[in-house]
Scaffold this motif. Sequence first.
Motif, short mmCIF file in Angstrom:
data_model
loop_
_atom_site.label_atom_id
_atom_site.label_comp_id
_atom_site.label_asym_id
_atom_site.label_seq_id
_atom_site.Cartn_x
_atom_site.Cartn_y
_atom_site.Cartn_z
N TYR A 27 48.16 30.01 51.02
CA TYR A 27 47.98 31.42 50.62
C TYR A 27 47.53 31.55 49.17
CZ TYR A 27 52.43 31.48 48.04
OH TYR A 27 53.45 31.24 47.13
N LEU A 28 47.69 30.49 48.38
CA LEU A 28 47.23 30.51 46.99
C LEU A 28 45.75 30.12 46.87
CD1 LEU A 28 50.29 28.84 45.23
CD2 LEU A 28 49.75 31.28 45.36
N ILE A 29 45.26 29.31 47.81
CA ILE A 29 43.87 28.85 47.78
C ILE A 29 42.98 29.78 48.61
CG2 ILE A 29 42.33 26.89 48.16
CD1 ILE A 29 44.81 25.10 48.21
N PHE A 30 43.51 30.23 49.74
CA PHE A 30 42.76 31.08 50.66
C PHE A 30 43.49 32.43 50.78
CE2 PHE A 30 42.87 26.61 51.97
CZ PHE A 30 41.54 26.27 51.77
N PRO A 31 43.38 33.26 49.78
CA PRO A 31 44.19 34.49 49.73
C PRO A 31 43.85 35.48 50.84
CG PRO A 31 42.53 34.48 47.98
CD PRO A 31 42.51 33.12 48.61
N ASN A 32 44.90 36.11 51.32
CA ASN A 32 44.77 37.19 52.31
C ASN A 32 45.77 38.26 51.89
OD1 ASN A 32 44.29 38.79 54.49
ND2 ASN A 32 44.67 37.22 56.04
N PRO A 72 38.92 43.32 47.56
CA PRO A 72 39.00 42.69 48.89
C PRO A 72 40.20 41.74 48.98
CG PRO A 72 37.27 41.67 47.60
CD PRO A 72 37.78 42.80 46.78
N PRO A 73 40.69 41.50 50.17
CA PRO A 73 41.91 40.68 50.32
C PRO A 73 41.72 39.21 49.99
CG PRO A 73 41.00 41.23 52.46
CD PRO A 73 40.23 42.02 51.46
N ASN A 74 40.48 38.72 49.99
CA ASN A 74 40.23 37.29 49.78
C ASN A 74 39.77 36.94 48.38
OD1 ASN A 74 37.73 38.59 50.06
ND2 ASN A 74 36.74 36.72 50.80
N ILE A 75 39.84 37.91 47.46
CA ILE A 75 39.23 37.70 46.15
C ILE A 75 40.03 36.71 45.29
CG2 ILE A 75 40.40 39.70 45.11
CD1 ILE A 75 37.81 40.22 43.55
N PHE A 76 41.35 36.81 45.31
CA PHE A 76 42.23 35.88 44.61
C PHE A 76 43.67 36.14 45.04
CE2 PHE A 76 40.79 39.12 41.45
CZ PHE A 76 41.88 39.96 41.52
N ALA A 77 44.52 35.17 44.77
CA ALA A 77 45.94 35.33 45.08
C ALA A 77 46.56 36.35 44.13
CB ALA A 77 46.66 34.00 44.96
N LEU A 78 47.64 36.97 44.56
CA LEU A 78 48.32 37.94 43.70
C LEU A 78 48.90 37.28 42.46
CD1 LEU A 78 49.59 40.72 43.07
CD2 LEU A 78 51.51 40.04 44.53
N ARG A 79 49.73 36.26 42.68
CA ARG A 79 50.38 35.59 41.56
C ARG A 79 50.85 34.21 42.02
NH1 ARG A 79 55.18 38.22 37.71
NH2 ARG A 79 54.72 36.97 35.87
N PHE A 80 50.81 33.27 41.10
CA PHE A 80 51.23 31.91 41.41
C PHE A 80 52.73 31.74 41.09
CE2 PHE A 80 46.72 31.62 41.17
CZ PHE A 80 46.36 30.56 41.99
N TRP A 136 48.86 35.01 36.87
CA TRP A 136 48.32 36.04 37.75
C TRP A 136 47.02 35.55 38.37
CZ3 TRP A 136 51.37 40.13 38.74
CH2 TRP A 136 52.36 40.44 37.81
N GLY A 137 46.79 35.94 39.61
CA GLY A 137 45.57 35.56 40.28
C GLY A 137 44.35 36.19 39.65
N SER A 138 43.26 35.43 39.58
CA SER A 138 42.02 35.93 39.00
C SER A 138 40.87 35.13 39.59
CB SER A 138 42.04 35.78 37.47
OG SER A 138 40.83 36.22 36.89
N ASN A 139 39.67 35.67 39.44
CA ASN A 139 38.48 34.97 39.91
C ASN A 139 37.41 35.07 38.84
OD1 ASN A 139 36.11 34.07 41.20
ND2 ASN A 139 36.84 34.74 43.20
N PRO A 140 37.07 33.97 38.19
CA PRO A 140 36.11 34.02 37.09
C PRO A 140 34.69 34.36 37.52
CG PRO A 140 36.63 31.74 37.63
CD PRO A 140 37.56 32.60 38.44
N ASN A 141 34.44 34.32 38.81
CA ASN A 141 33.09 34.58 39.30
C ASN A 141 32.86 36.03 39.69
OD1 ASN A 141 32.45 31.74 39.19
ND2 ASN A 141 33.66 31.48 41.05
N ILE A 142 33.90 36.85 39.62
CA ILE A 142 33.81 38.25 40.08
C ILE A 142 34.40 39.16 39.01
CG2 ILE A 142 34.47 39.89 41.88
CD1 ILE A 142 34.66 37.57 43.81
N THR A 172 44.85 44.31 39.77
CA THR A 172 45.44 45.60 39.41
C THR A 172 46.94 45.50 39.17
OG1 THR A 172 43.76 46.74 40.70
CG2 THR A 172 45.71 47.99 40.13
N VAL A 173 47.63 44.70 39.97
CA VAL A 173 49.08 44.55 39.78
C VAL A 173 49.36 43.95 38.41
CG1 VAL A 173 51.19 43.53 40.69
CG2 VAL A 173 49.41 44.29 42.25
#
Length: 277
Positions: A64-69, A182-190, A195-201, A206-207
């Motif tokens: 769930y940390l690599i493939f977020p939903n 979107p639900p697959n953009i990054f995990a909420l928190r590790f 905190w989850g983030s995506n450097p490409n987007i 928000t949380v």
Amino acid sequence: EANAKTVSMMPQRMDSYEGYLFRNQVIERELPVNTSQWAAYQPLQMAQYYKKPQTGTTQGIPNYLIFPNVDWTKEILKPVAWSNHANFNISGGSNFARYFGSLSYLHEGDLMNTGLDNGKPYDAAWGYDRFNYRTNLDFDITQTTTFSVNLSGYVGIKTDSYNVSAQGSGNQTIFSELYQCPPNIFALRFPTGEWGSNPNINTGNTVATINNLGVEKKTRTQVSTDFSLKQKLDFITEGLSVQGTLSYDTRFNSAGGILDLGGNSYTKWIDPEIVNM
């Protein structure tokens, strides 16, 4: 008095797994006339990693940390927020003086999921508290002369995060991400706190945003005062009287709190491409 607030309606959205399957169907149907989207096709074996419940691991990392939903509506908003109101009145007096007093308190809780542990010396919070008061005093100086004092006002305290435009934050951005993330953009928190983030987007977490922009309290105080003197003139004409009133109103505004310019600086992202299909 207590009232519960909840979101009445939100758009129904697919989760990550459903979204990948639907996108694959669209690509397959367009393929005879448009092959440009084939690179975005998600192999079914890869899409399975996003299917709930995500109980497995990849290279020792929970899936769930690599493939977020992530259900962002559920994570950004609380299930319910409470509004509380209380009121207290008192009255009485004697032949010389009469009094009335009223004190009320209002608390408006917010649906935003604030108050999470951010590893910092403050707890983010959104809400509104207000105290209203009123006092009426009447003094019969003589049988024909009455002196009255009326005092009323309120103290309102609004608590929220700092609206710092330099960080790309602000209420508009927060609510935009609520609908667009979107639900697959990054995990909420590790589990380690990042905190989850995506450097490409260019879409924020928000949380993390609402829990890492400090806390600001805006206080507004208003006081209204009336002094009144009434003199009966029945000796001239029955029912005739004269009255003079002096009023003074004042308002104070103040703001302060903790400004966190660091924001959600501790972020992490794991590229799903670590899985070699």
